[in-house]
Design an enzyme around this catalytic site. Sequence first.
Site, PDB file in Angstrom:
ATOM      1  N   ARG A  55       0.797  -1.221   0.000  1.00 41.18           N
ATOM      2  CA  ARG A  55       0.000   0.000   0.000  1.00 41.18           C
ATOM      3  C   ARG A  55       0.838   1.283   0.000  1.00 41.18           C
ATOM      4  NH1 ARG A  55      -2.744  -3.905   1.733  1.00 41.18           N
ATOM      5  NH2 ARG A  55      -0.772  -4.411   2.699  1.00 41.18           N
ATOM      6  N   THR A  56       1.806   1.361   0.896  1.00 43.25           N
ATOM      7  CA  THR A  56       2.521   2.626   1.051  1.00 43.25           C
ATOM      8  C   THR A  56       3.281   2.959  -0.236  1.00 43.25           C
ATOM      9  OG1 THR A  56       2.742   2.089   3.375  1.00 43.25           O
ATOM     10  CG2 THR A  56       4.085   3.904   2.573  1.00 43.25           C
ATOM     11  N   LYS A  84      25.756  -3.590  -1.120  1.00 45.35           N
ATOM     12  CA  LYS A  84      27.236  -3.607  -1.150  1.00 45.35           C
ATOM     13  C   LYS A  84      27.824  -2.921   0.074  1.00 45.35           C
ATOM     14  CE  LYS A  84      26.824  -2.623  -6.051  1.00 45.35           C
ATOM     15  NZ  LYS A  84      26.996  -1.453  -6.924  1.00 45.35           N
ATOM     16  N   ARG A 105      11.045   3.755   2.924  1.00 48.62           N
ATOM     17  CA  ARG A 105      10.769   2.851   4.056  1.00 48.62           C
ATOM     18  C   ARG A 105      12.064   2.104   4.362  1.00 48.62           C
ATOM     19  NH1 ARG A 105       5.793  -1.267   4.523  1.00 48.62           N
ATOM     20  NH2 ARG A 105       4.804   0.704   5.094  1.00 48.62           N
ATOM     21  N   HIS A 133       5.191   5.835  11.389  1.00 51.91           N
ATOM     22  CA  HIS A 133       4.620   5.688  10.042  1.00 51.91           C
ATOM     23  C   HIS A 133       3.665   6.872   9.870  1.00 51.91           C
ATOM     24  CE1 HIS A 133       3.368   3.972   6.381  1.00 51.91           C
ATOM     25  NE2 HIS A 133       3.039   2.755   6.750  1.00 51.91           N
TER      26      HIS A 133
END
Length: 307
Positions: A55-56, A84, A105, A133
Site C-alpha cells: 500500500r505505502t 554492497k 521505508r 509511520h
Amino acid sequence: MKIDFRGKSIISISDLSKTEMLHILKHAEDLKKKPQPKMLSGKIMASCFFEPSTRTRLSFETAMERLGGQVMGFADGKVSSAKKGETTWDSMKIIGQYADVIAMRHSLEGAARRASEATNKPVLNGGDGANQHPTQTLLDLFTIKECQKKINGLHIAVAGDLKYGRTTHSLTQALAKFNIRLYFVAPDELQMPKYIQEELKKAGVKFSLHDKIENIVNKVDILYMTRIQAERFADQMEYDRVKNAFVLTPSMLIKAKPNMRVMHPLPRVNEITPAVDQTKHAYYFEQAENGLYTRQALLGLVLGKLK
Ligand code: CP
C-alpha cells in the site's frame, strides 16, 4: 500561524501540530473530490523501499503519477547499493541529487531522520522499523474524519501489537492532540510502550489498558485493529504465544454501535476474518484507498504546489 510545507520532510507525526495535520487533511479531501492530473508535471519522486510494502509504496507512486509527476526507485533494498554496504546517508545524499522528493521505508528506526539530514530534498517517511509511520497516520485521521464526520469527542480502541506496531505509535501520538478517549487492547507483553503512555498522561489524554476486544467493543466509535508484527520478534516462541491473541469475527461485533467502524492499516494475516468484510462495520479497504489522496496532498504541499 502561517503553514508552509515547502521543502519540509515528514519524519515523525510528533513534528506536526494539530493545525498542520488538519491542513493536510483538507487538501486530501479536496484532491479526493477534484483530481489534479497536471499539478506535479516535471517533478520526480524517488521511491526507496528497503523493506517490503504494498500500500505505502504503490499509493505513493500512484499519487505522484496521478498528479502528473514521474517516479524512479526500488522496491527492495537488495537491488540497491545498500547490498554492497553503502550507508543510508550516502545513498540518500545521491538520490536527492536526482529527485525532487523522496518517499522511503527502512527497517531501521531513525533511518528516515538520518536520510533527511543527508539531503536537502523533502523525505517522506513510509515507515522506519517499529518507530513511526506518519503518512499512514494522516490517512488514518482522514479516514476517521470521513467515516465519523469528526475526530473530537470519539472513543477509539487500538488493538493488537501495540509494542511493535509503528502505525499504532504514530496514530496515538496524533490523536493525543485531539479531544478523544483511547482504549488499548493487547496481550500484556505487546501493550503500548510506557514512553507513549507517559506522553498521554502528560497531555491529559484519558486511556485504559485491556486484554479483550469484547470488553470495550460496545463503547467505541472506531476499532483500529493491527497485525502481530512477526518480523520484529527476536524470539519465535514469543511470537507463537501471541500470534492468535485477537481474531475479530462478526459475532464479536454484535454489541457494537451501529456506526462503529473497524479500521486496519493492512496487511492483515488472521486478525480480521474475511466474514467481517461483509459487515457494515468494515472500513479498512476505504482506508487503504485514502492513502492515495493523503499522499497526493503531502506531495503537493512539500513540492510547493499546494499552499
Ligand atoms: N499500511 C501499510 O503500511 O501497508 P504496506 O506495508 O503494504 O505498505
